[in-house]
Design an enzyme around this catalytic site. Structure first.
Site, short mmCIF file in Angstrom:
data_model
loop_
_atom_site.label_atom_id
_atom_site.label_comp_id
_atom_site.label_asym_id
_atom_site.label_seq_id
_atom_site.Cartn_x
_atom_site.Cartn_y
_atom_site.Cartn_z
CD GLU A 124 0.11 0.03 8.71
OE1 GLU A 124 -0.78 0.48 7.95
OE2 GLU A 124 0.93 0.77 9.29
CG ASP A 168 -2.75 -13.26 0.92
OD1 ASP A 168 -1.87 -12.61 1.51
OD2 ASP A 168 -2.63 -14.47 0.67
CG HIS A 169 0.57 -12.69 -1.87
ND1 HIS A 169 0.15 -13.34 -0.75
CD2 HIS A 169 1.91 -12.95 -1.96
CE1 HIS A 169 1.17 -13.98 -0.20
NE2 HIS A 169 2.25 -13.76 -0.90
CB CYS A 212 3.40 5.90 5.23
SG CYS A 212 3.84 5.17 6.81
CG HIS A 260 -0.43 0.45 2.48
ND1 HIS A 260 -1.20 1.05 3.45
CD2 HIS A 260 0.83 0.35 3.01
CE1 HIS A 260 -0.45 1.32 4.51
NE2 HIS A 260 0.77 0.91 4.28
CG HIS A 273 5.35 0.79 2.67
ND1 HIS A 273 4.77 1.98 2.28
CD2 HIS A 273 4.76 0.48 3.84
CE1 HIS A 273 3.89 2.36 3.19
NE2 HIS A 273 3.86 1.47 4.14
CG HIS A 294 2.39 -3.08 6.49
ND1 HIS A 294 3.44 -2.71 7.28
CD2 HIS A 294 1.90 -1.93 5.94
CE1 HIS A 294 3.58 -1.39 7.22
NE2 HIS A 294 2.68 -0.89 6.41
#
Lengths: 138, 138, 138, 138, 138, 138
Positions: free
Chosen positions: D128, D81-82, D35, D16, D41, D43
């Site tokens: 996060e 996811d991914h 951020c 994100h 980047h 998480h």
């Protein structure tokens, strides 16, 4: 006296993608699955750096862990934290950003500077998720 | 048959201070930073004791982990838990209480008694914080 | 829109002792056990600070967690980290340093500054060991 | 009989970026710091979904946690996811992907389907990083 | 002064099976899946007992956590640790050993004795695995 | 190039009992304590499987961890998860289900299939509780 091993844990967050540009999208998806998704995904990496040496006779330190943390921050975290491993990280250019090769690359980035500070780099352990990690011993 | 390694985890809480009485306060602060604060600070230490051996043909135990826990409690925890490492612990007198030297001292306290119980002490891993730990293999 | 709760985790290390100076050593040992040992002991405290509010329409933040971390560092960690809770911490003077009362004291230290930053302090959760923690909601 | 609360933990990995397209890059960097880095980047998110209800008189279940896990997988994990929260996730379009707003969005995605299965959605807790998490109670 | 909440964590290991003797094996397998396997399976349960109250003016304790631990050991752990929840535990007879109903049963076992010690039982949180837990508030 | 080590973590739940049928109940209780209770008890086992090898020049993988996970699921988890180690698991027949011997047995179940996939099985680490684990290196 025998060597003692000390370890510093650090964390950082990065985006990455497993992708071979010489392959079709289908082949990439075949080999790398969802790790190959085109718009990236990311991880909270956990990094364990282990160095070894004879503790100093006066301080009792193999190496000051605050100093080791500074070295890791300067040589690794400032380059990878909140960055894209494929696009932003010079020491990962031309290297597939698997946990295996990323751990190995971190080892080689840190080795000399640890030696300059009087200890010896023993290993890098890099956790990509809570279920997957890689270790490299040089 | 090959050796198997078994590990017992124990926890304890101690106060300590990194401080060389032959140095000025300034030099102590220079070398040890806030770890040198005069009124002590403390940690929840986490201790991993690893022993190795051939499992007993009848019990399947390298060593009964309840027995290993008893030995650690008698030889280490009763002496260090809720104590001051600099002032209260006989086996740490004259030793700077860094994680490195504390792990090494624990190793030597435990080695013979583990041998008397038919196993061999492989390593001590001692966590001072979630980010720092030391290992000693003799 | 309803409130969202966000939490920042921080860690620090302190020494302390549970001790009532108006009691004999025997009575202190009776009530507080080894937590009363005269030469102090210590902990790796883990602190969770939870604030609540309506997320800002533009940033999506209830409060910037980097800012919350700065406030916790300035008002709490600089005063308690690597310090002795009984001797060194002004906001704990005259207060028995149990986890309960320490959590409550941290709550009152943080409340106004969180409000000044547009959120509302919801709770303090303070872990003294992996088995013991206290929570205070004001 | 009173209600019991049950919680299912799930994990996923996403990329994100916190970024307001109506602002200059400087202003984004001012407000969101690293951020906001342009190449993303990511998480390892940890998601806790808590539902409540009266346990069924025959099964003893508030709701079958395997069923709850299936619902979370279908409605949330398959979409995030991914993936890239800014680019790939339909239920996050037009929403700044902070932990706060992401937790709230997940709550609204899950609420009805949990109700259809006889329980009531109580809260979403979304981690996060190991130091930052958000909670939403509707 | 307001109430403070304190929590004690304990761990134990038990075997159990989800099984309704009035159903066929097929129906049990349908409803409970592998949790219904005839030869039992088991868990490392993690139990969090939270009590609340006004800290004592002299000791600073809501309740001595060593005392709370003793009560939990006497009333719960001695009955369930290394035992079979279906066969060995009197307070679980006639109750399906789901996490939900087991948490509720523990609450009722502990409530009065906590009150006798001057605090009030707030909640039971019981983790069956790292992904599943139940909470009961009375 | 040197070898890299990669590890996959998996979890499962089983019942077991330490018991020698050639001994009286008293002797079993003497040697194994409550681990010998007749109606079984159980654990959430945590299994770490470490393999080593030279990363593939094209994929950067020592071995695809999804593939390693599949192998562990097929050869181990389907046989032991939600099962009774003494009664249900063919590869544990005639073997005392201590953590030591269970780790060793898992090693031998996995060794060949890992080799068939181009890597080398380095070690099995098996956690029975948060305080006890065993490692086997072949």
């Amino acid at each position: 006296m025998n060597e003692v091993y000390i370890t510093r844990r650090e964390t950082f967050n990065s985006a990455h993608r497993l992708f071979n540009p010489e392959w079709t999208d289908e082949k990439n998806m075949d080999v790398f699955g969802k790790c190959s998704n085109p718009n990236w995904h990311g991880h909270n990496y956990v990094l364990y750096v282990t160095v070894k040496g004879i503790p100093n006779a006066v301080t009792g330190f193999v190496m000051d862990l605050k100093q080791l943390s500074s070295i890791i921050n300067e040589l690794i975290l400032e380059k990878v934290d909140h960055k894209n491993l494929n696009l932003d990280v010079s020491f990962m250019q031309g290297i597939m950003p698997t946990t295996e090769l990323f751990a190995k690359a971190i080892y080689h980035e840190l080795k000399d500077k640890v030696k300059d500070n009087g200890a010896s780099l023993h290993s890098i352990r890099l956790h990509e998720t809570e279920n997957n990690f890689a270790e490299y011993f040089g």
